[in-house]
Scaffold this motif. Structure first.
Motif, mmCIF file in Angstrom:
data_model
loop_
_atom_site.group_PDB
_atom_site.id
_atom_site.type_symbol
_atom_site.label_atom_id
_atom_site.label_comp_id
_atom_site.label_asym_id
_atom_site.label_seq_id
_atom_site.Cartn_x
_atom_site.Cartn_y
_atom_site.Cartn_z
ATOM 1 N N TYR A 13 0.774 -1.031 -0.154
ATOM 2 C CA TYR A 13 0.047 -0.283 0.087
ATOM 3 C C TYR A 13 0.847 1.054 0.235
ATOM 4 O O TYR A 13 0.300 1.728 -1.221
ATOM 5 C CB TYR A 13 -0.793 -0.096 0.935
ATOM 6 C CG TYR A 13 -1.404 1.259 1.946
ATOM 7 C CD1 TYR A 13 -3.040 1.391 0.502
ATOM 8 C CD2 TYR A 13 -1.159 1.837 2.532
ATOM 9 C CE1 TYR A 13 -3.935 2.660 0.605
ATOM 10 C CE2 TYR A 13 -2.907 3.466 2.087
ATOM 11 C CZ TYR A 13 -3.495 3.418 1.844
ATOM 12 O OH TYR A 13 -4.091 4.415 1.469
ATOM 13 N N GLU A 14 1.816 1.128 0.619
ATOM 14 C CA GLU A 14 2.953 2.399 1.348
ATOM 15 C C GLU A 14 3.362 2.615 -0.186
ATOM 16 O O GLU A 14 3.412 3.615 -0.512
ATOM 17 C CB GLU A 14 3.869 2.469 1.922
ATOM 18 C CG GLU A 14 3.013 2.278 3.316
ATOM 19 C CD GLU A 14 2.242 3.611 3.861
ATOM 20 O OE1 GLU A 14 3.103 4.795 2.974
ATOM 21 O OE2 GLU A 14 1.558 3.316 4.451
ATOM 22 N N GLU A 15 4.354 1.442 -0.697
ATOM 23 C CA GLU A 15 4.317 2.041 -2.152
ATOM 24 C C GLU A 15 3.961 2.640 -3.371
ATOM 25 O O GLU A 15 4.502 2.752 -4.611
ATOM 26 C CB GLU A 15 5.180 0.418 -2.885
ATOM 27 C CG GLU A 15 6.369 -0.473 -2.207
ATOM 28 C CD GLU A 15 6.269 -1.594 -1.778
ATOM 29 O OE1 GLU A 15 5.955 -2.448 -2.863
ATOM 30 O OE2 GLU A 15 7.508 -2.062 -1.661
ATOM 31 N N LEU A 16 2.720 2.056 -3.433
ATOM 32 C CA LEU A 16 1.687 2.210 -3.943
ATOM 33 C C LEU A 16 1.339 3.963 -3.889
ATOM 34 O O LEU A 16 1.581 4.701 -4.999
ATOM 35 C CB LEU A 16 -0.220 1.384 -4.504
ATOM 36 C CG LEU A 16 -0.431 0.313 -5.624
ATOM 37 C CD1 LEU A 16 -1.814 -0.175 -5.112
ATOM 38 C CD2 LEU A 16 0.381 0.908 -6.658
ATOM 39 N N LYS A 17 1.080 4.259 -2.823
ATOM 40 C CA LYS A 17 1.265 5.706 -2.528
ATOM 41 C C LYS A 17 1.910 6.582 -3.139
ATOM 42 O O LYS A 17 2.434 7.530 -3.296
ATOM 43 C CB LYS A 17 0.903 5.581 -0.997
ATOM 44 C CG LYS A 17 -0.863 5.065 -0.974
ATOM 45 C CD LYS A 17 -1.125 5.346 1.045
ATOM 46 C CE LYS A 17 -0.887 6.686 1.120
ATOM 47 N NZ LYS A 17 -2.111 7.594 1.425
ATOM 48 N N SER A 18 3.307 5.517 -3.002
ATOM 49 C CA SER A 18 4.543 6.421 -3.162
ATOM 50 C C SER A 18 4.341 6.818 -4.261
ATOM 51 O O SER A 18 5.279 7.890 -5.240
ATOM 52 C CB SER A 18 5.262 6.203 -2.643
ATOM 53 O OG SER A 18 6.792 6.459 -3.186
ATOM 54 N N GLU A 19 4.466 5.446 -5.253
ATOM 55 C CA GLU A 19 4.928 5.778 -6.793
ATOM 56 C C GLU A 19 3.617 6.844 -7.359
ATOM 57 O O GLU A 19 3.962 7.606 -8.312
ATOM 58 C CB GLU A 19 4.035 4.581 -7.699
ATOM 59 C CG GLU A 19 4.364 4.543 -9.265
ATOM 60 C CD GLU A 19 3.504 2.911 -9.729
ATOM 61 O OE1 GLU A 19 3.472 2.589 -10.992
ATOM 62 O OE2 GLU A 19 3.470 2.413 -8.988
ATOM 63 N N LEU A 20 2.319 7.203 -6.870
ATOM 64 C CA LEU A 20 1.275 7.882 -6.839
ATOM 65 C C LEU A 20 1.572 9.250 -6.930
ATOM 66 O O LEU A 20 1.781 9.910 -7.685
ATOM 67 C CB LEU A 20 -0.180 7.368 -5.748
ATOM 68 C CG LEU A 20 -1.548 8.994 -6.811
ATOM 69 C CD1 LEU A 20 -2.079 8.152 -8.238
ATOM 70 C CD2 LEU A 20 -2.298 7.940 -6.191
ATOM 71 N N ASP A 21 2.203 9.120 -5.917
ATOM 72 C CA ASP A 21 2.999 10.627 -5.257
ATOM 73 C C ASP A 21 3.864 10.811 -6.294
ATOM 74 O O ASP A 21 4.501 12.348 -6.503
ATOM 75 C CB ASP A 21 3.692 11.042 -4.179
ATOM 76 C CG ASP A 21 3.673 11.377 -2.972
ATOM 77 O OD1 ASP A 21 3.063 13.584 -3.372
ATOM 78 O OD2 ASP A 21 5.277 12.202 -3.461
ATOM 79 N N GLN A 22 4.874 9.906 -6.906
ATOM 80 C CA GLN A 22 5.868 9.967 -7.637
ATOM 81 C C GLN A 22 5.342 11.036 -8.908
ATOM 82 O O GLN A 22 5.977 11.488 -9.217
ATOM 83 C CB GLN A 22 6.420 9.266 -7.887
ATOM 84 C CG GLN A 22 7.870 9.518 -9.106
ATOM 85 C CD GLN A 22 8.935 10.010 -8.198
ATOM 86 O OE1 GLN A 22 9.290 11.048 -7.080
ATOM 87 N NE2 GLN A 22 10.214 9.717 -9.446
ATOM 88 N N LEU A 23 4.654 10.017 -10.017
ATOM 89 C CA LEU A 23 3.912 10.126 -11.099
ATOM 90 C C LEU A 23 2.536 11.220 -11.094
ATOM 91 O O LEU A 23 2.920 12.621 -11.687
ATOM 92 C CB LEU A 23 2.484 9.002 -10.911
ATOM 93 C CG LEU A 23 3.243 8.024 -11.476
ATOM 94 C CD1 LEU A 23 1.962 6.863 -11.461
ATOM 95 C CD2 LEU A 23 3.830 7.633 -12.721
ATOM 96 N N ILE A 24 2.345 12.537 -9.500
ATOM 97 C CA ILE A 24 1.142 13.586 -10.035
ATOM 98 C C ILE A 24 2.627 14.588 -9.644
ATOM 99 O O ILE A 24 2.384 15.712 -10.034
ATOM 100 C CB ILE A 24 0.273 13.257 -8.135
ATOM 101 C CG1 ILE A 24 -0.954 12.063 -8.739
ATOM 102 C CG2 ILE A 24 0.002 15.117 -8.348
ATOM 103 C CD1 ILE A 24 -0.990 12.788 -7.731
ATOM 104 N N ASN A 25 3.570 14.385 -8.421
ATOM 105 C CA ASN A 25 4.057 15.595 -7.937
ATOM 106 C C ASN A 25 5.346 15.857 -8.809
ATOM 107 O O ASN A 25 6.320 16.799 -8.652
ATOM 108 C CB ASN A 25 4.746 15.097 -6.696
ATOM 109 C CG ASN A 25 3.384 15.785 -5.688
ATOM 110 O OD1 ASN A 25 2.694 16.692 -6.334
ATOM 111 N ND2 ASN A 25 2.645 14.822 -4.961
ATOM 112 N N VAL A 26 6.078 14.489 -9.442
ATOM 113 C CA VAL A 26 7.166 14.718 -10.505
ATOM 114 C C VAL A 26 6.580 14.163 -11.997
ATOM 115 O O VAL A 26 7.695 14.920 -13.247
ATOM 116 C CB VAL A 26 8.408 13.546 -10.153
ATOM 117 C CG1 VAL A 26 9.481 13.578 -10.807
ATOM 118 C CG2 VAL A 26 8.443 13.914 -8.520
#
Length: 156
Positions: A13-26
């Motif tokens: 779950y944390e990995e998915l949230k991190s990937e989503l954050d990376q996609l949206i913010n970077v």
């Protein structure tokens, strides 16, 4: 229509949230900048940089939507008591026909499965066969190559 539950460990779950954050913010801002720069080069009909940036944009936005949908339907796998095989447990098995061959697998949801890291989906033939079984149980596993038996050696 009810969406299918997505089973994830807390780590997944944390990995998915991190990937989503990376996609949206970077990735998304980088892609927007790449599109702007490609547009500045002029004629869009023969602009390979523009085409590549637009393709990247489609992939990024598609992945964002997919992750958001998964997170809406996620169910975190809680570490259960280790007396029976369940989602989130790590299981050591022995192949009955080959006394020397043992494997260890963590049972995870299908989105988190990674055989190279010994994480198998709860929908895989081995996991389906051993779910809710105990140490010492010998079970039949149906595979495309036929039926074979495994013994549960340890559950953690």
């Amino acid at each position: 229509m009810k969406e299918k539950k997505i089973y994830l460990t807390q780590e997944g779950y944390e990995e998915l949230k991190s990937e989503l954050d990376q996609l949206i913010n970077v990735k998304r801002p980088e892609n927007i900048q790449a599109i702007k720069e490609a547009r500045a080069l002029g004629d869009l009909s023969e602009n390979a940089d523009y085409d590549a940036a637009k393709n990247d944009q489609a992939e990024i936005e598609g992945r964002i939507k997919k992750i958001e949908k998964m997170l809406e339907n996620v169910e975190i796998i809680e570490k259960a008591a280790c007396d029976k095989v369940s989602l989130g447990t790590t299981v050591s098995i022995r192949y009955v026909d080959d006394e020397d061959e043992t494997d260890e697998y963590k049972i995870v949801g299908s989105q988190e499965a990674d055989p190279f890291q010994s994480k198998i989906s709860n929908e895989s033939p081995i996991a389906r066969a051993i779910m809710n079984k105990k140490v010492g149980d010998i079970v039949d596993v149906e595979s495309p190559n036929g039926v074979y038996q495994i013994e549960i050696i340890e559950i953690k």
